[in-house]
Design a protein around this motif. Structure first.
Motif, PDB file in Angstrom:
ATOM      1  N   PRO A  96       0.820  -1.207   0.000  1.00 20.50           N
ATOM      2  CA  PRO A  96       0.000   0.000   0.000  1.00 20.50           C
ATOM      3  C   PRO A  96       0.865   1.274   0.000  1.00 20.50           C
ATOM      4  O   PRO A  96       2.001   1.256   0.486  1.00 20.50           O
ATOM      5  N   PRO A  97       0.315   2.376  -0.525  1.00 17.59           N
ATOM      6  CA  PRO A  97       1.084   3.620  -0.632  1.00 17.59           C
ATOM      7  C   PRO A  97       1.638   4.142   0.706  1.00 17.59           C
ATOM      8  O   PRO A  97       2.729   4.703   0.732  1.00 17.59           O
ATOM      9  N   ASP A  98       0.916   3.943   1.809  1.00 17.64           N
ATOM     10  CA  ASP A  98       1.429   4.447   3.097  1.00 17.64           C
ATOM     11  C   ASP A  98       2.716   3.722   3.509  1.00 17.64           C
ATOM     12  O   ASP A  98       3.629   4.312   4.077  1.00 17.64           O
ATOM     13  N   PHE A  99       2.815   2.421   3.182  1.00 16.28           N
ATOM     14  CA  PHE A  99       4.040   1.677   3.467  1.00 16.28           C
ATOM     15  C   PHE A  99       5.186   2.193   2.590  1.00 16.28           C
ATOM     16  O   PHE A  99       6.309   2.364   3.061  1.00 16.28           O
ATOM     17  N   ILE A 100       4.885   2.429   1.304  1.00 16.50           N
ATOM     18  CA  ILE A 100       5.908   2.943   0.382  1.00 16.50           C
ATOM     19  C   ILE A 100       6.392   4.307   0.857  1.00 16.50           C
ATOM     20  O   ILE A 100       7.586   4.607   0.820  1.00 16.50           O
ATOM     21  N   ARG A 101       5.476   5.120   1.351  1.00 15.75           N
ATOM     22  CA  ARG A 101       5.843   6.453   1.861  1.00 15.75           C
ATOM     23  C   ARG A 101       6.821   6.331   3.040  1.00 15.75           C
ATOM     24  O   ARG A 101       7.822   7.035   3.115  1.00 15.75           O
ATOM     25  N   LYS A 102       6.522   5.410   3.966  1.00  8.91           N
ATOM     26  CA  LYS A 102       7.408   5.205   5.125  1.00  8.91           C
ATOM     27  C   LYS A 102       8.796   4.731   4.668  1.00  8.91           C
ATOM     28  O   LYS A 102       9.817   5.192   5.185  1.00  8.91           O
ATOM     29  N   CYS A 103       8.809   3.824   3.703  1.00 14.54           N
ATOM     30  CA  CYS A 103      10.088   3.320   3.178  1.00 14.54           C
ATOM     31  C   CYS A 103      10.892   4.452   2.534  1.00 14.54           C
ATOM     32  O   CYS A 103      12.109   4.561   2.730  1.00 14.54           O
ATOM     33  N   LEU A 104      10.208   5.295   1.747  1.00 12.72           N
ATOM     34  CA  LEU A 104      10.888   6.408   1.102  1.00 12.72           C
ATOM     35  C   LEU A 104      11.429   7.400   2.135  1.00 12.72           C
ATOM     36  O   LEU A 104      12.520   7.939   1.982  1.00 12.72           O
ATOM     37  N   GLU A 105      10.627   7.663   3.197  1.00  5.88           N
ATOM     38  CA  GLU A 105      11.098   8.571   4.269  1.00  5.88           C
ATOM     39  C   GLU A 105      12.384   8.041   4.880  1.00  5.88           C
ATOM     40  O   GLU A 105      13.353   8.780   5.051  1.00  5.88           O
ATOM     41  N   TYR A 141      20.801   5.305  -7.176  1.00  3.40           N
ATOM     42  CA  TYR A 141      21.458   4.895  -5.919  1.00  3.40           C
ATOM     43  C   TYR A 141      22.019   3.478  -5.949  1.00  3.40           C
ATOM     44  O   TYR A 141      22.487   2.984  -4.929  1.00  3.40           O
ATOM     45  N   LYS A 142      21.924   2.817  -7.084  1.00  5.10           N
ATOM     46  CA  LYS A 142      22.458   1.455  -7.272  1.00  5.10           C
ATOM     47  C   LYS A 142      21.950   0.489  -6.198  1.00  5.10           C
ATOM     48  O   LYS A 142      20.759   0.304  -6.059  1.00  5.10           O
ATOM     49  N   ASP A 143      22.859  -0.099  -5.423  1.00  7.74           N
ATOM     50  CA  ASP A 143      22.499  -1.138  -4.443  1.00  7.74           C
ATOM     51  C   ASP A 143      21.729  -0.604  -3.240  1.00  7.74           C
ATOM     52  O   ASP A 143      21.077  -1.378  -2.533  1.00  7.74           O
ATOM     53  N   LYS A 144      21.801   0.669  -2.991  1.00 10.09           N
ATOM     54  CA  LYS A 144      21.137   1.248  -1.822  1.00 10.09           C
ATOM     55  C   LYS A 144      19.624   1.388  -2.027  1.00 10.09           C
ATOM     56  O   LYS A 144      18.889   1.584  -1.069  1.00 10.09           O
ATOM     57  N   ALA A 145      19.168   1.314  -3.258  1.00  8.14           N
ATOM     58  CA  ALA A 145      17.753   1.547  -3.572  1.00  8.14           C
ATOM     59  C   ALA A 145      16.861   0.506  -2.897  1.00  8.14           C
ATOM     60  O   ALA A 145      17.204  -0.678  -2.841  1.00  8.14           O
ATOM     61  N   PRO A 146      15.704   0.934  -2.418  1.00 10.91           N
ATOM     62  CA  PRO A 146      14.802  -0.003  -1.733  1.00 10.91           C
ATOM     63  C   PRO A 146      14.006  -0.851  -2.724  1.00 10.91           C
ATOM     64  O   PRO A 146      13.712  -0.429  -3.839  1.00 10.91           O
ATOM     65  N   ASP A 147      13.693  -2.067  -2.319  1.00  9.64           N
ATOM     66  CA  ASP A 147      12.765  -2.927  -3.056  1.00  9.64           C
ATOM     67  C   ASP A 147      11.532  -3.042  -2.170  1.00  9.64           C
ATOM     68  O   ASP A 147      11.524  -3.762  -1.173  1.00  9.64           O
ATOM     69  N   PHE A 148      10.505  -2.305  -2.540  1.00 10.45           N
ATOM     70  CA  PHE A 148       9.321  -2.179  -1.682  1.00 10.45           C
ATOM     71  C   PHE A 148       8.665  -3.520  -1.394  1.00 10.45           C
ATOM     72  O   PHE A 148       8.243  -3.776  -0.261  1.00 10.45           O
ATOM     73  N   CYS A 149       8.595  -4.394  -2.396  1.00 11.05           N
ATOM     74  CA  CYS A 149       7.933  -5.684  -2.216  1.00 11.05           C
ATOM     75  C   CYS A 149       8.691  -6.569  -1.231  1.00 11.05           C
ATOM     76  O   CYS A 149       8.087  -7.220  -0.367  1.00 11.05           O
ATOM     77  N   LYS A 150      10.016  -6.595  -1.343  1.00 12.09           N
ATOM     78  CA  LYS A 150      10.816  -7.402  -0.411  1.00 12.09           C
ATOM     79  C   LYS A 150      10.684  -6.871   1.007  1.00 12.09           C
ATOM     80  O   LYS A 150      10.562  -7.639   1.975  1.00 12.09           O
ATOM     81  N   MET A 151      10.711  -5.543   1.112  1.00 13.28           N
ATOM     82  CA  MET A 151      10.611  -4.933   2.447  1.00 13.28           C
ATOM     83  C   MET A 151       9.246  -5.243   3.068  1.00 13.28           C
ATOM     84  O   MET A 151       9.142  -5.489   4.268  1.00 13.28           O
ATOM     85  N   TYR A 152       8.213  -5.230   2.246  1.00  9.55           N
ATOM     86  CA  TYR A 152       6.859  -5.476   2.751  1.00  9.55           C
ATOM     87  C   TYR A 152       6.680  -6.933   3.163  1.00  9.55           C
ATOM     88  O   TYR A 152       6.025  -7.241   4.157  1.00  9.55           O
ATOM     89  N   SER A 153       7.310  -7.852   2.397  1.00 10.31           N
ATOM     90  CA  SER A 153       7.184  -9.275   2.714  1.00 10.31           C
ATOM     91  C   SER A 153       7.950  -9.618   3.993  1.00 10.31           C
ATOM     92  O   SER A 153       7.589 -10.554   4.698  1.00 10.31           O
ATOM     93  N   LYS A 154       9.015  -8.844   4.307  1.00 11.49           N
ATOM     94  CA  LYS A 154       9.778  -9.082   5.531  1.00 11.49           C
ATOM     95  C   LYS A 154       9.039  -8.564   6.749  1.00 11.49           C
ATOM     96  O   LYS A 154       9.338  -8.948   7.880  1.00 11.49           O
ATOM     97  N   LYS A 155       8.111  -7.669   6.537  1.00  6.81           N
ATOM     98  CA  LYS A 155       7.391  -7.023   7.630  1.00  6.81           C
ATOM     99  C   LYS A 155       6.557  -7.976   8.411  1.00  6.81           C
ATOM    100  O   LYS A 155       6.037  -8.942   8.138  1.00  6.81           O
TER     101      LYS A 155
END
Length: 155
Positions: A96-105, A141-155
């Motif tokens: 969801p967009p709110d999760f993506i927003r938190k990740c971007l912050e 940002y190369k390797d530093k860039a977030p992968d939103f789906c992976k981050m969400y699945s780890k949550k």
């Protein structure tokens, strides 16, 4: 044709010229005489050379067409790859967009704090196009860039 016509005079003149040429050993008149006077092998060489040139032209044309087909196939393959990437990106289920927003912050706080002020604009610009946002971040940002789906699945 009578004896006095121009055609008969011309024909007699040719025949006489052929007889004289034959008597002198030049091979007579007509094509045969011309070949002998010019040298028969030269004509054969010219014919062979012309055939070789035609074959070379045909070969070059065939090579050009083959290169063109290979180039078209390569371009079609590239287009297929792009379409395949787009399909994979579309089939990916994003959080969801709110999760993506938190990740971007979190990401911008750690890597580029000056962009935190633009977070609302970024979220508006890429709403529903999260794969493009990820691709842009990965490019910058190369390797530093977030992968939103992976981050969400780890949550």
């Amino acid at each position: 044709m009578g004896k006095g016509s121009n055609a008969s005079k011309i024909a007699r003149a040719r025949a006489d010229a052929a007889k004289r040429a034959q008597a002198q050993g030049k091979g007579g008149g007509g094509k045969e005489g011309m070949i002998k006077r010019k040298g028969g092998s030269n004509q054969e060489e010219a014919i062979a050379k012309a055939k070789a040139q035609r074959e070379l032209k045909m070969q070059k044309r065939a090579e050009k067409e083959a290169k063109k087909k290979l180039e078209e196939a390569r371009k079609a393959k590239e287009r297929a790859k792009v379409i395949d990437k787009d399909k994979k990106a579309q089939s990916k289920v994003y959080p969801p967009p709110d999760f993506i927003r938190k990740c971007l912050e979190q990401f911008y706080t750690a890597n580029c704090p000056e962009k935190l002020g633009n977070l609302d604009k970024i979220m508006e610009k890429f709403a529903g196009k999260w794969s493009k946002l990820e691709a842009g971040l990965a490019k910058s940002y190369k390797d530093k860039a977030p992968d939103f789906c992976k981050m969400y699945s780890k949550k």
